[in-house]
Every structure is written in structure tokens, then in C-alpha cells.
Design a protein around this motif. Structure first.
Motif, mmCIF file in Angstrom:
data_model
loop_
_atom_site.group_PDB
_atom_site.id
_atom_site.type_symbol
_atom_site.label_atom_id
_atom_site.label_comp_id
_atom_site.label_asym_id
_atom_site.label_seq_id
_atom_site.Cartn_x
_atom_site.Cartn_y
_atom_site.Cartn_z
ATOM 1 N N PRO A 42 0.823 -1.214 0.000
ATOM 2 C CA PRO A 42 0.000 0.000 0.000
ATOM 3 C C PRO A 42 0.862 1.272 0.000
ATOM 4 N N TYR A 43 0.473 2.241 -0.832
ATOM 5 C CA TYR A 43 1.130 3.539 -1.001
ATOM 6 C C TYR A 43 2.479 3.461 -1.728
ATOM 7 N N TYR A 44 2.875 2.278 -2.194
ATOM 8 C CA TYR A 44 4.154 2.153 -2.908
ATOM 9 C C TYR A 44 4.241 3.176 -4.042
ATOM 10 N N PRO A 45 5.413 3.874 -4.213
ATOM 11 C CA PRO A 45 6.710 3.676 -3.551
ATOM 12 C C PRO A 45 6.904 4.457 -2.251
ATOM 13 N N LEU A 46 5.834 5.039 -1.713
ATOM 14 C CA LEU A 46 5.924 5.664 -0.393
ATOM 15 C C LEU A 46 5.861 4.578 0.675
ATOM 16 N N THR A 47 6.013 4.941 1.920
ATOM 17 C CA THR A 47 6.061 3.934 2.986
ATOM 18 C C THR A 47 4.686 3.334 3.255
ATOM 19 N N SER A 49 11.306 -4.376 -6.820
ATOM 20 C CA SER A 49 11.720 -3.608 -5.643
ATOM 21 C C SER A 49 11.263 -4.340 -4.384
ATOM 22 N N PHE A 50 12.090 -4.285 -3.341
ATOM 23 C CA PHE A 50 11.680 -4.909 -2.086
ATOM 24 C C PHE A 50 12.439 -4.285 -0.919
ATOM 25 N N ARG A 51 11.700 -3.627 -0.006
ATOM 26 C CA ARG A 51 12.283 -3.032 1.198
ATOM 27 C C ARG A 51 11.242 -3.099 2.318
ATOM 28 N N THR A 52 11.513 -3.924 3.328
ATOM 29 C CA THR A 52 10.646 -3.995 4.507
ATOM 30 C C THR A 52 11.504 -4.036 5.760
ATOM 31 N N GLU A 53 10.880 -3.800 6.917
ATOM 32 C CA GLU A 53 11.594 -3.945 8.187
ATOM 33 C C GLU A 53 12.078 -5.381 8.331
ATOM 34 N N GLN A 54 13.335 -5.550 8.643
ATOM 35 C CA GLN A 54 13.929 -6.881 8.729
ATOM 36 C C GLN A 54 13.169 -7.776 9.708
ATOM 37 N N CYS A 55 12.736 -8.932 9.233
ATOM 38 C CA CYS A 55 12.090 -9.981 10.036
ATOM 39 C C CYS A 55 10.663 -9.651 10.461
ATOM 40 N N GLU A 56 10.375 -8.413 10.836
ATOM 41 C CA GLU A 56 9.069 -8.084 11.415
ATOM 42 C C GLU A 56 7.981 -7.838 10.367
ATOM 43 N N ASP A 57 8.321 -7.183 9.263
ATOM 44 C CA ASP A 57 7.367 -6.945 8.169
ATOM 45 C C ASP A 57 7.768 -7.856 7.017
ATOM 46 N N TYR A 58 6.833 -8.640 6.498
ATOM 47 C CA TYR A 58 7.218 -9.659 5.515
ATOM 48 C C TYR A 58 6.073 -9.991 4.569
ATOM 49 N N ILE A 59 6.428 -10.677 3.486
ATOM 50 C CA ILE A 59 5.419 -11.268 2.619
ATOM 51 C C ILE A 59 5.631 -12.784 2.618
ATOM 52 N N ASP A 67 8.843 0.940 5.697
ATOM 53 C CA ASP A 67 9.749 1.196 4.576
ATOM 54 C C ASP A 67 8.915 1.333 3.298
ATOM 55 N N SER A 68 9.585 1.355 2.149
ATOM 56 C CA SER A 68 8.875 1.606 0.885
ATOM 57 C C SER A 68 8.119 0.395 0.359
#
Length: 294
Positions: A45-50, A76-86, A130-131
Motif C-alpha cells: 500500500p502507497y508504494y513507492p511511499l512507505t 523492488s523490495f524493502r521492509t523492516e527486517q524480520c518483522e514486516d514480511y510477505i 519502509d517503501s
């Protein structure tokens, strides 16, 4: 609309504002989006914004009925390490086999699921954002043996069936240095030969190479391929074959993608028909000879 107002007194340096277009709509939190067709794009949601905190959403994909596999690639892929995931599932059930991704990996490996159904689930906690991500998914007809995660170095992947595909680790991104892996192929019984065709090939000349063996024993004769020219198709005899990939410690390139196809066993009905016809002719000749002798 952005509106800026100043009065008649003091003036300061002002501001610099960056803006970027994002999704016109945001997938509902804790909801499900259903996709049908042969290809599509999924973004956070809101990509490429956070993206927002405390968010959950599921995308269910139903491809055409003749789909053999669905390929997911990440631009593209940027999330909080371990806590936010797909998580990418191989069906519409969360109990099916799945692949999890999180963090900011420098190389994002493609994911492949078998069949016409797949599902993507996105989860965020209440902290850092993150983005997010952008994923393209494409449905393909037929079967594939593309590995969803990078095969372990010095390991072996076992493939079976009448056809499939093999790629270097991280393809189409650069492969890994100091890497060794073996793919052992077993085609159906009585298969006369297996043909290997490369659709892409780019390795360090001489230092990184692919070898194709005509059995599961690597001491047998093999064909070595390296460099940037796409090799000609390679055919091995029999139902067993082995692909071996080796890289050294220096340059890394995009690697390779190859497909393998086994030739169906030859039908024996034709030979049986010939034998039956010959036997019938011989019997008729024998009857005729006996009639003449009388």
C-alpha cells in the motif's frame, strides 16, 4: 494540491518537497484482493511511499486452467527486517508450501509456484516502515522445475518428469561466487534422449561454467559451456542426465536459463503390426505351397 503562503514580514529558506505517484486506492487492511488472468502486478500500500504499520492483506491469484506454474519476480523490495514480511503460497490455503521474504536483500530471487492457484500475504507490525515492494506475476503453460529458493552450494536438486527448467542462483540477477550445485534429472522409463536448450547464457569465460553429463555419474563424458554466447542445444542419450554449475571467486554475471525436454519412448505398435503382417503372409504362402503340391 500544495498551497504555500507567506506574510509581509520575515523570509526564511523555505522547504524542498519531493512527491511521487502511488496507488490510487489502497487494499483494505485484513482484506483479500482476487486476481484472475495470466499476469499482473502487486504492490504494498502507497508504494513507492512507505506502507502503514499494523497492516495485513491477502492477494489470491487464479490463473487460466492450463497454467503449469506461476512466476513471481521482484522489481523492488524493502521492509523492516524480520518483522514486516510477505509470504508467497502455492495455493489459496495458508497451510500450503510457502516462501517468506523480508528485509532489504541486495538480490531478490524469483519465486515459482506450481499450478494455477497462488496467494501473496503481506504483514506489518507496529514499528518501523519502509517503501515496501512491487511484484510482477506471470502464468505459464506446461511444467517447470525452477527452484523457488537458491539451491545450497555443494548440494543436489533432484528433478523428474518429461520437461522442466533450470536457472543459475538469483537469475536474472547475478549469481554467487564460489558456488557449486548439481541437478540430477530422471526422465520417464524408456526415454531415448533428453534435449537441453539455453534461452540465456552469460558466465565468466573459463572461470564459471556449466557441464551437462549423460548420466548421474559425473565421471562420464560431459560438455562444458562458458562465456556469453548462447550454446547450441545439447542432447544426451537415455533417461538420466546431470547439470553441474561451478563458479570461482572473481567475476559474477547473470548466469543461465535452460529448459530440458525428454523425447517420448518410441511406440512399439508399428513393429508389432509389421511382425503380424509378415506372419500372416508366411502362413498364406505355406498354404499356397501345400495346395500346389497336391
Amino acid at each position: 494540491m500544495v498551497f504555500f503562503y507567506t506574510d509581509s514580514n520575515r523570509a526564511y529558506r523555505g522547504f524542498l518537497l519531493n512527491w511521487a505517484a502511488s496507488n490510487t486506492t489502497v487494499a483494505v487492511n485484513a482484506g483479500t484482493t482476487n486476481y484472475t488472468g495470466s499476469s499482473g502486478t502487486i504492490t504494498s500500500p502507497y508504494y513507492p511511499l512507505t506502507y502503514p504499520n499494523n497492516y495485513r492483506h491477502t492477494w489470491q491469484i487464479t490463473a487460466p486452467s492450463d497454467t503449469g506454474y506461476i512466476l513471481f519476480t521482484f522489481s523492488s523490495f524493502r521492509t523492516e527486517q524480520c518483522e514486516d514480511y510477505i509470504r508467497v503460497y502455492g495455493s489459496h490455503s495458508t497451510s500450503s508450501t510457502n516462501t517468506r521474504k523480508c528485509g532489504t536483500p541486495s538480490v531478490i530471487s524469483p519465486i515459482t509456484t506450481s499450478g494455477r492457484y497462488a496467494m501473496v500475504y503481506f504483514y506489518t507490525d507496529g514499528n518501523t516502515v519502509d517503501s515496501g515492494f512491487r511484484i510482477q506475476w506471470t502464468a505459464y503453460v506446461g511444467t517447470t522445475s525452477i527452484v523457488t529458493t537458491v539451491p545450497p552450494s555443494s548440494g543436489t536438486t533432484y528433478l523428474s518428469g518429461s520437461s522442466g527448467a533450470i536457472t543459475s542462483p538469483n537469475y536474472p540477477s547475478n549469481y554467487i561466487n564460489n558456488y557449486r550445485h548439481t541437478w540430477e534429472i530422471t526422465a520417464p522409463p524408456n526415454t531415448p534422449n533428453i534435449t537441453f536448450a539455453f534461452s540465456y547464457f552469460d558466465t565468466e569465460t573459463c572461470g564459471d561454467y556449466v557441464q551437462i553429463f549423460k548420466s548421474h555419474s559425473t565421471p562420464t563424458s560431459a560438455i562444458r559451456q562458458c562465456g556469453s554466447a548462447i550454446p547450441s542445444p545439447i542432447t544426451t542419450q537415455g533417461r538420466l542426465a546431470t547439470v553441474y554449475f561451478k563458479t570461482d571467486s572473481s567475476k559474477a554475471r547473470k548466469g543461465f536459463r535452460l529448459t530440458w525436454t525428454s523425447v517420448p519412448p518410441a511406440s512399439t505398435s508399428g513393429s508389432r503390426d509389421v511382425k503380424t503382417t509378415n506372419a500372416l503372409l508366411f502362413s498364406l504362402m505355406l498354404i499356397g505351397f501345400k495346395f500346389i503340391m497336391k
